[in-house]
Design a protein around this motif. Structure first.
Motif, PDB file in Angstrom:
ATOM      1  N   ARG A 106       0.825  -1.184  -0.042  1.00 38.56           N
ATOM      2  CA  ARG A 106      -0.177  -0.288   0.146  1.00 38.56           C
ATOM      3  C   ARG A 106       0.954   1.173   0.045  1.00 38.56           C
ATOM      4  NH1 ARG A 106      -4.711   1.152  -1.906  1.00 38.56           N
ATOM      5  NH2 ARG A 106      -3.700   2.882  -2.781  1.00 38.56           N
ATOM      6  N   ALA A 107       1.975   1.284   0.617  1.00 31.71           N
ATOM      7  CA  ALA A 107       2.837   2.432   0.647  1.00 31.71           C
ATOM      8  C   ALA A 107       3.552   2.642  -0.722  1.00 31.71           C
ATOM      9  CB  ALA A 107       3.909   2.101   1.958  1.00 31.71           C
ATOM     10  N   PHE A 108       3.712   1.594  -1.448  1.00 30.04           N
ATOM     11  CA  PHE A 108       4.506   1.833  -2.477  1.00 30.04           C
ATOM     12  C   PHE A 108       3.441   2.360  -3.507  1.00 30.04           C
ATOM     13  CE2 PHE A 108       4.638  -0.110  -6.901  1.00 30.04           C
ATOM     14  CZ  PHE A 108       5.913   0.459  -7.567  1.00 30.04           C
ATOM     15  N   ILE A 109       2.063   1.974  -3.608  1.00 28.69           N
ATOM     16  CA  ILE A 109       1.186   2.522  -4.459  1.00 28.69           C
ATOM     17  C   ILE A 109       0.756   3.913  -3.968  1.00 28.69           C
ATOM     18  CG2 ILE A 109      -1.489   2.393  -4.892  1.00 28.69           C
ATOM     19  CD1 ILE A 109       0.267   0.116  -6.407  1.00 28.69           C
ATOM     20  N   ASP A 110       0.941   4.166  -2.877  1.00 29.52           N
ATOM     21  CA  ASP A 110       0.630   5.551  -2.253  1.00 29.52           C
ATOM     22  C   ASP A 110       1.805   6.477  -2.607  1.00 29.52           C
ATOM     23  OD1 ASP A 110      -1.803   4.767  -1.337  1.00 29.52           O
ATOM     24  OD2 ASP A 110      -1.238   4.680   0.649  1.00 29.52           O
ATOM     25  N   SER A 111       3.173   6.173  -2.945  1.00 25.09           N
ATOM     26  CA  SER A 111       4.175   6.691  -3.171  1.00 25.09           C
ATOM     27  C   SER A 111       4.040   7.388  -4.793  1.00 25.09           C
ATOM     28  CB  SER A 111       5.469   5.999  -2.782  1.00 25.09           C
ATOM     29  OG  SER A 111       5.743   5.059  -4.059  1.00 25.09           O
TER      30      SER A 111
END
Length: 278
Positions: free
Chosen positions: A54-59
């Motif tokens: 999720r953090a990757f997508i949000d980045s």
């Protein structure tokens, strides 16, 4: 021109940081209209792995995302969670929709959840799912590129991969071809390729292609294929689309294009055919 980037089998928990950074850079530079994440997002469906995904997508920049779970996104060792709440971790990170869709002027993309808690790795598509997708395809606009996304493959190229074929793949490809699908996108076996399903002797009503993605980020590369992603390009008035395979190049620490397939799309008499196929 529409651009779709398909990433698959990221297996967060086994991701490689240089590859992750290169993928982030590639997505930012290419600025797709849609990002498809075709399952096996995590290695073991752990909360920390979903959080990293999720953090990757949000980045990334604000890009529409069409994601679906893979067999690795269901708990394996926690039997109670697997049977009672198999998608709890996935839903916490990516929302409640297990079969989302995306539509724009030029594109219709439909996700099909082919995972089953009672299966370990195999995928399955039900008659109800096949018909749901066919009915939605029947509503597509004439110039839209129509994509169906599964996790397990609908076509394989090596005899040893036949065991990985999606259960129900033959009736699915026949019905979806009849209903107007152009491509079925998949992953699961970490091997990128393009198959002309209409040339495989299945008696399909139209041209339809299988587009398989490798593993985007994981150290679990197979069959000599490095980390890779697919870029799919389509112009509204063009009766073709282009599938580009981009591999991670360790020398430059970037994803670079390595192969290109030009796929002919079939629009002949399709609206009348779909209207009478029910």
């Amino acid at each position: 021109m529409s651009l779709i980037i398909q990433i698959s089998d990221t297996h967060f928990g086994t991701e490689q940081l240089p590859v992750l950074q290169a993928l982030r850079d590639c997505i930012r530079e290419q600025a797709p209209q849609l990002l498809v994440l075709s399952g096996d997002i995590t290695q073991r469906a752990r909360r920390s792995q979903f959080a990293a995904a999720r953090a990757f997508i949000d980045s990334l920049p604000a890009i529409p995302l069409l994601a679906l779970p893979g067999n690795h996104d269901i708990p394996l060792f926690n039997v109670a969670a697997r049977m009672l709440a198999p998608y709890a971790g996935y839903r916490a990170a990516f929302g409640n929709a297990l079969e989302p869709e995306f539509e724009s002027t030029d594109l219709l993309a439909l996700a099909v959840n082919t995972t089953r808690p009672y299966r370990h790795a195999d995928g399955e598509v039900s008659k109800q799912q096949i018909e749901r997708v066919a009915r939605r395809l029947a509503l597509a606009k004439p110039r839209q590129l129509r994509l169906v996304v599964t996790h397990q493959p609908i076509c394989v190229t090596r005899p040893e991969d036949h065991k990985n074929l999606l259960h129900g793949h033959l009736p699915a490809m026949r019905r979806w071809a009849e209903a107007g699908a152009d491509c079925v996108l998949g992953g699961h076996i970490h091997l990128p390729y393009v198959c002309a399903l209409h040339e495989a002797g299945h008696g399909l009503a139209r041209r339809i292609w299988a587009v398989q993605a490798g593993t985007a980020l994981s150290s679990r590369v197979r069959h000599g294929a490095p980390n890779s992603i697919n870029l799919i390009r389509h112009a509204r008035n063009d009766m073709t689309c282009t599938v580009e395979r981009w591999d991670f190049d360790s020398a430059t620490q970037r994803f670079v294009p390595v192969t290109q397939h030009r796929l002919d799309l079939d629009r002949g008499n399709m609206p009348q055919q779909v209207a009478t196929s029910e």
